[in-house]
Design an enzyme around this catalytic site. Structure first.
Site, PDB file in Angstrom:
ATOM      1  CE  LYS A   1       7.830  10.511   2.933  1.00  0.00           C
ATOM      2  NZ  LYS A   1       7.861  10.696   1.513  1.00  0.00           N
TER       3      LYS A   1
ATOM      4  CG  ASP B   1       8.046   6.265   3.560  1.00  0.00           C
ATOM      5  OD1 ASP B   1       9.222   5.960   3.277  1.00  0.00           O
ATOM      6  OD2 ASP B   1       7.283   6.846   2.774  1.00  0.00           O
TER       7      ASP B   1
END
Ligand code: ATP
Length: 300
Positions: free
Chosen positions: A12, A137
């Site tokens: 990401k 995350d």
């Protein structure tokens, strides 16, 4: 016993990252837009009779129980009273300690994979609860695509895949510790804060130029002080035609957004003269956006 399975675990980037203050529990209150890109590890899962066995093609990540992929399997097994086993092989393509959530995405892939391979059919809610235990995350990586994340990262608002971005990512040859960057963060030293509303409006319109203009990461105020090279990479990306360039997460990776893939490819080629790790990537899409409003991973 289920069948062998290969899962992509995409990295990401943070298109914006803002810190709203420090929480009583010591964590920072975040507001960030996370976006999966087409740079991915491959996780190979093989069901076996018992235990968790780990294999990995990189010497840069822990080869023991502290590996996030191993921990994900362990949490899954404990929570579900599982008696079988799993062999996990990680083909590492995502740079380590780079602000790209490499460990978190491996963990998410293991949760999703075991759920499927052993036909547990656990709900997204239960998967997100386990993910939140593994790291800030990990819930986003379970959800995938693009999302606005708040709190520690567990309050997620999925975003539609408005655009497919042309991205050049540069990982300089040093790492940054997430813990160190956050611990040195001082609101007073931030020169520019993101306008999350303006960013989301641009995202909604699919306006790449406006999306790029609104990209800001407040953690640059710390990381650039430690490694001024990060500012140099940002400048180089912009000189080479990026609409804008910012650091991802706590760094040190820097990415630039380009209007078109062709320009991005040319910039990537030039940057390879100075940096050994330059990636020409695009947005990674998983599943269909189903208009979900807000999801909270785990108990608040
Ligand atoms: P984030 O952006 O989520 O803060 P990061 O991208 O900066 O993370 P990672 O690549 O996830 O950093 O690595 C952070 C630490 O996690 C490293 O010290 C690494 O040794 C450890 N780690 C544990 N398991 C893994 C894994 N499967 N892949 C990568 N790193 C792992």
């Amino acid at each position: 016993m289920g069948k062998r399975m290969i899962i992509e675990a995409p990295a990401k980037i943070n298109l914006i990252l803002d810190i709203k203050g420090k929480r009583p529990d010591g964590y920072h209150e975040l507001e960030t837009v996370m976006h999966q890109i087409s740079l991915a590890d491959r996780i190979i899962l093989n069901p076996c009779a018992s235990g968790i066995k780990l294999g990995i093609n990189s010497g840069l990540v822990p080869y023991n129980e502290s590996n996030l992929a191993y921990r994900a399997a362990s949490v899954f097994f404990q929570k579900n009273g599982f008696k079988g086993g799993i062999e996990i092989f990680i083909e590492k393509n995502i740079p380590v300690g780079a602000g790209l959530a490499g460990g978190s995405t491996d963990a998410a892939a293991v949760l999703l994979g075991i759920n499927e391979i052993y036909e547990y059919n656990l709900s997204e809610e239960l998967l997100l609860e386990m993910a939140a235990e593994l790291g800030s995350d990990v819930p986003f990586c379970v959800l995938g695509s693009s999302a606005l994340a708040r709190g520690r990262g567990e309050i997620l608002t999925p975003l539609p895949s408005a655009v497919s971005l042309a991205i050049v990512l540069v990982k300089p040859d040093f790492q940054l510790s997430t813990a160190e960057v956050y611990s040195k963060f001082e609101l007073a030293k931030v020169e520019q804060f993101p306008d999350t509303r303006a960013f989301l409006a641009a995202w909604g319109r699919g306006d790449v130029e406006d999306i790029a203009v609104n990209m800001v990461n407040v953690l640059e105020s710390v990381s650039i002080r430690i490694h001024p090279e990060i500012a140099v990479i940002k400048e180089r990306l912009k000189e080479l035609g990026a609409l804008n360039a910012v650091m991802s997460g706590s760094g040190p990776s820097v990415f630039g957004i380009f209007k078109e893939r062709k320009g991005a490819a040319q910039a990537a080629e030039t940057l390879r003269k100075w940096y050994s790790e330059v990636y020409l990537v695009s947005s990674y899409k998983r599943g269909d956006y189903d208009g979900k409003k807000e999801i909270i991973a785990g108990r608040p």
